[in-house]
Design a protein around this motif. Structure first.
Motif, PDB file in Angstrom:
ATOM      1  N   ASP A  11       0.851  -1.194   0.000  1.00 13.81           N
ATOM      2  CA  ASP A  11       0.000   0.000   0.000  1.00 13.81           C
ATOM      3  C   ASP A  11       0.883   1.238   0.000  1.00 13.81           C
ATOM      4  O   ASP A  11       1.555   1.534   0.995  1.00 13.81           O
ATOM      5  CB  ASP A  11      -0.910  -0.010   1.237  1.00 13.81           C
ATOM      6  N   ASP A  14      -6.620   0.388  -6.589  1.00 12.78           N
ATOM      7  CA  ASP A  14      -6.959  -0.366  -5.384  1.00 12.78           C
ATOM      8  C   ASP A  14      -7.216  -1.817  -5.771  1.00 12.78           C
ATOM      9  O   ASP A  14      -8.348  -2.226  -6.004  1.00 12.78           O
ATOM     10  CB  ASP A  14      -8.183   0.246  -4.702  1.00 12.78           C
ATOM     11  N   SER A  53      -2.203  -4.822  -4.142  1.00  9.93           N
ATOM     12  CA  SER A  53      -1.399  -3.630  -4.397  1.00  9.93           C
ATOM     13  C   SER A  53      -2.309  -2.409  -4.478  1.00  9.93           C
ATOM     14  O   SER A  53      -3.327  -2.432  -5.180  1.00  9.93           O
ATOM     15  CB  SER A  53      -0.611  -3.792  -5.706  1.00  9.93           C
ATOM     16  N   LYS A  54      -1.928  -1.364  -3.758  1.00 13.66           N
ATOM     17  CA  LYS A  54      -2.745  -0.154  -3.700  1.00 13.66           C
ATOM     18  C   LYS A  54      -1.831   1.073  -3.783  1.00 13.66           C
ATOM     19  O   LYS A  54      -0.676   1.024  -3.360  1.00 13.66           O
ATOM     20  CB  LYS A  54      -3.566  -0.110  -2.410  1.00 13.66           C
ATOM     21  N   ARG A  55      -2.389   2.158  -4.296  1.00 17.38           N
ATOM     22  CA  ARG A  55      -1.649   3.422  -4.335  1.00 17.38           C
ATOM     23  C   ARG A  55      -2.624   4.569  -4.152  1.00 17.38           C
ATOM     24  O   ARG A  55      -3.694   4.585  -4.767  1.00 17.38           O
ATOM     25  CB  ARG A  55      -0.898   3.599  -5.659  1.00 17.38           C
TER      26      ARG A  55
END
Length: 302
Positions: free
Chosen positions: A85, A203, A207-209
């Protein structure tokens, strides 16, 4: 090999860099459900550039602060999945000091706790810049945190490149492409962050940003005396006592150290890692108050 490198011999310098990276790899592979890793590092200030900028705009271009924090934690639903994240903080505040650092770290931890309330221990990895991460004021703020267990680890000197640098590279490439293709006209950190939120956030399960705009950072004038020998410490943790830190020359994430809160001498790496010790932060304001009290008493005695 005996010539000093950053206050150390070359062999010791290389060993510390490789050891800290080795311990990071161990920690990442054996992360528990109630633990999280945060990798923090300032990126180079982003210069506001646009394809059709005037001459005056080109030579007086603004800059914005970019500070990524890459977080790792275990998934609540999939036992074997580790979630990456990334939180990229942007601000018009160009002061790369410990106040900005702690603002980003605190917000990243709060966001992780909101998603996973069971998180109890946070491992931070950063370089050893004294004005940002490995300084007396940053450690003083760390010593005041009681409701969260934080173990701050530092890469070896000149070995601080990490995953946060990759986030800055991805952001800069996307912003350059948008500016050159005239897709957006950037003016400051706020609209740059809004553009990134619309175009670069994702999202996914593993894996998230996300991008966070920091409008302002509160600062005060509190100060403490330097922590003696701080440059030699590569693992510093808060304790239940305000103003007290537990320090160690090298990081260790063996099962014994993690089970006993890094407080036991029975470490499997005891040949390399010295036992942790407790140190106290001394406020300069406290000493000033003591001196004034002493001066008042002395005057009344006369």
């Amino acid at each position: 090999f005996s010539n000093p490198v950053q206050g150390s011999t070359f062999v010791k310098h290389v060993f510390q860099g490789k050891w800290q990276r080795y311990q990071y790899d161990i920690l990442k592979k054996s992360l528990e459900n109630d633990e999280a890793i945060l990798i923090a590092d300032f990126g180079k200030n982003r210069t506001i550039k646009n394809q059709d900028a005037t001459k005056a705009e080109y030579f007086t271009a603004k800059q914005i602060t970019v500070h990524p924090v890459v977080c790792y934690s275990k998934s609540c639903n999939i036992e074997t999945l580790t979630i990456r994240d990334s939180a990229i903080f942007m601000s018009n505040d160009l002061k790369h000091d410990h106040f900005m650092v702690m603002k980003c770290i605190d917000d990243a931890i709060d966001a992780l706790k909101a998603k996973k309330p069971n998180l109890k221990r946070f491992y931070i990895y950063s370089d050893g810049c004294s004005s940002q991460y490995k300084g007396r004021k940053t450690m003083n703020q760390l010593s005041k945190i009681r409701n969260t267990s934080i173990i701050w680890n530092f890469y070896g000197s000149e070995h601080g490149k990490g995953e946060a640098d990759g986030e800055v590279g991805c952001l800069n490439r996307a912003l350059d492409n948008a500016a050159l293709s005239r897709k957006f006209v950037f003016t400051d950190a706020q609209d740059t962050c809004e553009w990134a939120q619309e175009n670069l956030e994702f999202d996914e399960p593993g894996s998230k940003r996300r991008f966070i705009y920091v409008p302002e950072v509160s600062r005060d004038n509190s100060d403490v005396y330097p922590l003696k020998g701080i440059r030699a410490y590569h693992q510093i943790a808060n304790t239940q006592e305000v103003g007290t830190l537990r320090v160690q020359r090298l990081s260790c994430f063996c099962k014994i150290c993690r089970r006993n809160g890094h407080t036991t001498p029975e470490c499997v790496n005891s040949d390399f890692v010295t036992a942790s010790t407790l140190v106290k932060m001394t406020s300069k304001n406290d000493n000033k108050a003591r001196f004034l009290l002493f001066l008042i008493k002395f005057i009344f005695q006369l």
